[in-house]
Design a protein around this motif. Structure first.
Motif, mmCIF file in Angstrom:
data_model
loop_
_atom_site.group_PDB
_atom_site.id
_atom_site.type_symbol
_atom_site.label_atom_id
_atom_site.label_comp_id
_atom_site.label_asym_id
_atom_site.label_seq_id
_atom_site.Cartn_x
_atom_site.Cartn_y
_atom_site.Cartn_z
ATOM 1 N N MET A 1 -15.622 0.581 -0.323
ATOM 2 C CA MET A 1 -14.250 0.181 -0.639
ATOM 3 C C MET A 1 -13.238 0.862 0.268
ATOM 4 N N GLY A 2 -13.551 2.117 0.621
ATOM 5 C CA GLY A 2 -12.574 2.909 1.365
ATOM 6 C C GLY A 2 -12.109 2.236 2.640
ATOM 7 N N GLY A 3 -13.018 1.499 3.304
ATOM 8 C CA GLY A 3 -12.668 0.886 4.573
ATOM 9 C C GLY A 3 -11.543 -0.107 4.446
ATOM 10 N N LEU A 4 -11.473 -0.741 3.290
ATOM 11 C CA LEU A 4 -10.420 -1.725 3.045
ATOM 12 C C LEU A 4 -9.045 -1.101 3.255
ATOM 13 N N ALA A 5 -8.904 0.144 2.765
ATOM 14 C CA ALA A 5 -7.608 0.807 2.878
ATOM 15 C C ALA A 5 -7.223 0.934 4.344
ATOM 16 N N PHE A 6 -8.210 1.220 5.165
ATOM 17 C CA PHE A 6 -7.946 1.399 6.586
ATOM 18 C C PHE A 6 -7.421 0.101 7.197
ATOM 19 N N VAL A 7 -8.112 -1.011 6.925
ATOM 20 C CA VAL A 7 -7.692 -2.259 7.580
ATOM 21 C C VAL A 7 -6.449 -2.850 6.956
ATOM 22 N N THR A 8 -6.131 -2.501 5.708
ATOM 23 C CA THR A 8 -4.954 -3.107 5.099
ATOM 24 C C THR A 8 -3.752 -2.166 5.098
ATOM 25 N N GLN A 9 -3.882 -1.012 5.759
ATOM 26 C CA GLN A 9 -2.730 -0.121 5.833
ATOM 27 C C GLN A 9 -1.554 -0.822 6.481
ATOM 28 N N PRO A 10 -0.340 -0.588 5.956
ATOM 29 C CA PRO A 10 0.803 -1.125 6.673
ATOM 30 C C PRO A 10 0.798 -0.576 8.095
ATOM 31 N N LEU A 11 1.135 -1.452 9.009
ATOM 32 C CA LEU A 11 1.111 -1.068 10.415
ATOM 33 C C LEU A 11 1.946 0.183 10.669
ATOM 34 N N GLU A 12 3.071 0.252 9.985
ATOM 35 C CA GLU A 12 3.987 1.377 10.183
ATOM 36 C C GLU A 12 3.307 2.711 9.851
ATOM 37 N N LEU A 13 2.479 2.692 8.799
ATOM 38 C CA LEU A 13 1.806 3.928 8.404
ATOM 39 C C LEU A 13 0.812 4.353 9.467
ATOM 40 N N ARG A 14 0.121 3.372 10.050
ATOM 41 C CA ARG A 14 -0.856 3.723 11.080
ATOM 42 C C ARG A 14 -0.166 4.203 12.348
ATOM 43 N N ARG A 15 0.946 3.571 12.654
ATOM 44 C CA ARG A 15 1.611 3.892 13.920
ATOM 45 C C ARG A 15 2.366 5.211 13.863
ATOM 46 N N ASP A 16 3.087 5.422 12.760
ATOM 47 C CA ASP A 16 3.951 6.601 12.673
ATOM 48 C C ASP A 16 4.033 7.069 11.218
ATOM 49 N N PRO A 17 2.994 7.804 10.777
ATOM 50 C CA PRO A 17 2.934 8.202 9.365
ATOM 51 C C PRO A 17 4.165 8.987 8.916
ATOM 52 N N LEU A 18 4.682 9.868 9.766
ATOM 53 C CA LEU A 18 5.815 10.689 9.325
ATOM 54 C C LEU A 18 7.029 9.801 9.054
ATOM 55 N N ALA A 19 7.279 8.846 9.951
ATOM 56 C CA ALA A 19 8.424 7.942 9.749
ATOM 57 C C ALA A 19 8.207 7.106 8.485
ATOM 58 N N PHE A 20 6.962 6.672 8.261
ATOM 59 C CA PHE A 20 6.663 5.874 7.074
ATOM 60 C C PHE A 20 6.963 6.665 5.799
ATOM 61 N N TYR A 21 6.502 7.911 5.739
ATOM 62 C CA TYR A 21 6.714 8.702 4.521
ATOM 63 C C TYR A 21 8.186 9.084 4.359
ATOM 64 N N GLU A 22 8.870 9.310 5.463
ATOM 65 C CA GLU A 22 10.316 9.602 5.370
ATOM 66 C C GLU A 22 11.053 8.395 4.785
ATOM 67 N N ARG A 23 10.716 7.209 5.297
ATOM 68 C CA ARG A 23 11.407 6.002 4.836
ATOM 69 C C ARG A 23 11.107 5.738 3.355
ATOM 70 N N LEU A 24 9.839 5.909 2.976
ATOM 71 C CA LEU A 24 9.459 5.670 1.588
ATOM 72 C C LEU A 24 10.276 6.563 0.649
ATOM 73 N N ALA A 25 10.436 7.831 1.027
ATOM 74 C CA ALA A 25 11.197 8.763 0.183
ATOM 75 C C ALA A 25 12.671 8.349 0.143
ATOM 76 N N ARG A 26 13.193 7.959 1.293
ATOM 77 C CA ARG A 26 14.619 7.563 1.358
ATOM 78 C C ARG A 26 14.878 6.347 0.483
ATOM 79 N N GLU A 27 13.969 5.371 0.555
ATOM 80 C CA GLU A 27 14.219 4.108 -0.134
ATOM 81 C C GLU A 27 13.778 4.131 -1.593
ATOM 82 N N GLU A 28 12.707 4.860 -1.902
ATOM 83 C CA GLU A 28 12.140 4.792 -3.255
ATOM 84 C C GLU A 28 12.375 6.057 -4.066
ATOM 85 N N GLY A 29 12.885 7.101 -3.437
ATOM 86 C CA GLY A 29 13.161 8.326 -4.184
ATOM 87 C C GLY A 29 12.030 9.326 -4.139
#
Ligand code: HEM
Length: 419
Positions: A1-29
């Motif tokens: 099952m784990g492999g699914l997470a890899f292929v379905t990750q949002p592109l943004e998370l794969r490309r720039d995890p720090l920016a992805f997590y920063e944005r998630l916190a900004r937008e979702e709290g």
């Protein structure tokens, strides 16, 4: 099952995890839910909420699936152990990390600092660009190895560093691929991983056997003698401990190369007061604020009923990510978070919430090696910059958010001797 997470990750998370997590916190709290393929995750980004999880660690949370990629490396070592096993190990290992014991290791750290400076001297005479992080890592590995097994295994066995590094890279891959399950696949890299692990295990076993003849030494092997778990503990210390310390020293060098006034003041303080001068301490602290080596921690509810964080219920089998990166860059606590400013840690600096700085974690599972790591990082930062001017070329060095926050591609540097 784990492999699914890899292929379905949002592109943004794969490309720039720090920016992805920063944005998630900004937008979702501060408590943000998201999915990666079949997995449910919660990103926790505020100091209060992260502290709430870590302070309730033993009741409500366990390390869980988010930490599982480390298992093939460190097994049941203290870092991953749970429950009574963790309690027993933490108690057994505590004496090795007291202030007095760490002071006893400082001469070893000083010797390895001298070896590091000698190697940098060679680079200074050629004038060529080299990877400063790799040189720092050689020093921290030597200290870890001598502290743990009484001898520098990396000097004795030149292949050992490469084997550990490949294992580390593979574990980072497991992390992105969703878990260590991938190790069972018949792939050349997995075969290599098993070969490397067998090599490292044999080196450790040989060092343990040699050390058995010197029962008077108070060290890890003496403390855990006859324990089948010794290998896991040694791997934990060799891998995780020195990894973080080398990163802190490397990021400090990157920051100081861009801040000559701060560097000059720090060097003057170190010349006058020694390597643990408050000015050096503040540089190391700010380095771990801006680039926390352990930039992300993970937990999972311990019980079927789940647990709560900041008033939000979290179901069992949900990975809770505790984002130290976001906490350390929260502008409400750390004004102008991009700026490297050791004076944030000066006694006269404005007060900030107590639990908003956590490079070593918090609560019962806080880093056992904190005093050792701090001693080592301060010593290396002070000695490198007292002896050399370090120049780092453009383009800027960016963080590589894997298992730890290494400088991506190392730190290409040139050094010249200070007159
Ligand atoms: C600057 C260097 C270091 C940093 C930033 C660091 C960071 C951390 C953090 C954040 C944790 C908590 C992880 C969690 O709660 O999930 C931790 C735990 C741990 N660290 Fe460190 N560490 C460093 C150096 C060291 C050293 C030098 C050693 C040992 C030689 C070490 C051994 C451990 C162990 C065994 C644990 C698990 C403790 C437990 O669960 O009881 N670390 N470290």
């Amino acid at each position: 099952m784990g492999g699914l997470a890899f292929v379905t990750q949002p592109l943004e998370l794969r490309r720039d995890p720090l920016a992805f997590y920063e944005r998630l916190a900004r937008e979702e709290g501060p408590v943000a839910r998201f999915r990666l393929g079949p997995k449910r995750l919660v990103l926790v980004s505020s100091a209060d909420a992260v502290a709430e999880v870590l302070m309730n660690d033993l009741d409500g949370w366990m390390k869980g699936a988010g930490n599982a990629p480390l298992e093939p490396l460190v097994g049941e070592g203290l870092f991953l152990a749970e429950g009574d096993t963790w309690r027993r190990k933490r108690k057994a290992l505590r004496p090795l990390f007291t202030r007095e014991h760490v002071q006893g290791l400082e001469p070893i750290a000083r010797e390895e600092a001298v070896h590091l400076l000698d190697r940098l001297d060679v680079h200074a005479s050629t004038g060529a660009t080299f990877d400063l992080h790799a040189e720092i890592r050689r020093a921290t590995l030597a200290v870890a190895s001598r502290g743990v097994v009484g001898t520098d295994l990396f000097a004795e066995r030149p292949e050992l560093g490469g084997a550990l590094e490949r294992m580390w890279q593979r574990a980072s891959f497991f992390m992105n691929a969703g878990g260590p399950w991938a190790l069972d696949l018949p792939l050349p890299k997995n075969r290599r991983f098993r070969e490397d692990r067998a090599y490292v295990d044999a080196a450790i076993a040989e060092a343990v056997a040699r050390r058995a003849g010197q029962p008077e030494l108070v060290d890890l092997i003496g403390t855990l003698r006859d324990s089948a778990e010794l290998r896991d503990e040694i791997m934990t210390f060799l891998l995780t401990g020195q990894e973080c310390a080398s990163i802190a020293v490397a990021w400090a060098a990157v920051a100081l190369a861009r801040a000559p006034a701060i560097r000059r003041a720090m060097v003057a303080a170190a010349d006058a007061e020694g390597p643990h001068a408050p000015a050096v301490q503040r540089v190391v602290r700010e380095s771990m604020r801006a680039y926390p080596p352990a930039w992300m921690m993970a937990r999972e509810p311990r019980h079927e009923a789940g647990f709560s964080v900041a008033g939000e219920h979290v179901d069992a089998k949900t990975i809770v990510l505790l984002c130290v990166w976001n906490v350390h860059r929260d502008p409400a606590i750390w004004p102008d978070p991009e700026r490297f400013d050791p004076e944030r840690f000066a006694p006269e600096a404005p007060r900030r919430p107590k639990l908003s700085y956590l490079p070593f974690g918090l609560g019962p599972r806080t880093c056992i090696g904190m005093t050792l790591a701090t001693m080592l990082a301060e010593l290396l930062v002070a000695e490198i910059h007292r002896r050399f001017e370090v120049a780092i070329d453009d383009p800027p060095i960016v963080p590589d958010p894997g298992m730890t926050l290494r400088p991506r591609g190392g730190v290409p540097a040139r050094v010249t001797r200070r007159s």
